[in-house]
Write an enzyme that holds these catalytic residues in place. Sequence first.
Site, PDB file in Angstrom:
ATOM      1  N   HIS A 282      17.577   4.853  -1.652  1.00 29.60           N
ATOM      2  CA  HIS A 282      16.150   4.552  -1.822  1.00 29.60           C
ATOM      3  C   HIS A 282      15.245   5.601  -1.167  1.00 29.60           C
ATOM      4  O   HIS A 282      14.236   6.010  -1.743  1.00 29.60           O
ATOM      5  CB  HIS A 282      15.865   3.164  -1.235  1.00 29.60           C
ATOM      6  CG  HIS A 282      14.652   2.510  -1.793  1.00 29.60           C
ATOM      7  ND1 HIS A 282      14.498   1.148  -1.811  1.00 29.60           N
ATOM      8  CD2 HIS A 282      13.516   3.006  -2.334  1.00 29.60           C
ATOM      9  CE1 HIS A 282      13.338   0.835  -2.358  1.00 29.60           C
ATOM     10  NE2 HIS A 282      12.720   1.947  -2.674  1.00 29.60           N
TER      11      HIS A 282
ATOM     12  N   TYR B  41      13.525  -4.615  -1.452  1.00 29.72           N
ATOM     13  CA  TYR B  41      12.475  -5.450  -2.034  1.00 29.72           C
ATOM     14  C   TYR B  41      12.683  -6.937  -1.732  1.00 29.72           C
ATOM     15  O   TYR B  41      11.795  -7.751  -1.986  1.00 29.72           O
ATOM     16  CB  TYR B  41      12.422  -5.296  -3.558  1.00 29.72           C
ATOM     17  CG  TYR B  41      12.119  -3.915  -4.075  1.00 29.72           C
ATOM     18  CD1 TYR B  41      11.652  -2.902  -3.237  1.00 29.72           C
ATOM     19  CD2 TYR B  41      12.315  -3.613  -5.417  1.00 29.72           C
ATOM     20  CE1 TYR B  41      11.390  -1.629  -3.731  1.00 29.72           C
ATOM     21  CE2 TYR B  41      12.046  -2.343  -5.920  1.00 29.72           C
ATOM     22  CZ  TYR B  41      11.596  -1.363  -5.069  1.00 29.72           C
ATOM     23  OH  TYR B  41      11.336  -0.114  -5.570  1.00 29.72           O
TER      24      TYR B  41
END
Length: 277
Positions: free
Chosen positions: A106, A48
């Site tokens: 992830h 992110y």
Amino acid sequence: MQHIVNRQGLNMPKLGLGTWPMLADECTRAVEQALALGYRHIDTAAGYNNEDAVGQAVANSPTPRHQIHITTKVWWDQLQPDAMRHSMDRSLKALRSDYVDLFMIHWPSTDWDLPRTIETLVALKEQGLARNIGVANFPLPLLRKVIEELGAPLSAIQVEYHVLLGQNALLDYARQHDMALTAYTPLARNKVSDIPAIQQIAAKHGALPTQVALKWLLDQSNVAAIPKASSEANQLANLAAFMINLDDQDRALIASLSKRQRQVSPDFAPVWDAFDE
């Protein structure tokens, strides 16, 4: 907030703050504000590019670090053992912490040595750098392999889950193995606000459609949800979802919705399981 998912030592508030795609000052302000309002669960990831902004917010907040649950994740192209360790080191430095509460893979990779990757993940937990470990976006066959064949002590799985996407098989498996399931994109990129059935339930309860969709998730055992919210109004509205009492009629109406509308499926996503109604 006393609404907690407690699985294998994972004391994770059921409602968290999702931070993607917020960056820099916007992210720092949103996280600081959320902590001031009572949020104690912040979700971030190396992918992110906002862990430093989250770390700044936590440093600025009067809330002690040990009272805040932080989840972060390692990106799918960093799953070789050395790369994973370096990713963890970078995350901890950015977050200004000597541990994370939950460290996750992830996305699965197609080019990896899965046993070594999982071995490294477990080692990070054993070293105390991660209090708990988990995986995100793993289809059920891969999750089974990690738990049943490789024996990984996973505390959580994070997947897309909302009123338009069923995850019954994964959720059943998580419950059988005493794991939490964290629902990302829990508002289906705000599509829930345009669903007549959800609007109908919201009107009945004097609530927002987003609150109905969130409460449906939060009412489920083992389930947490991490809606992204940058404004104070939206953060407060999400917190207020706990006040709604959905009944069997509401749940039946939600169950009748198609559960096949996946919102997130990038090029590197795995082959998803058959749609789970």
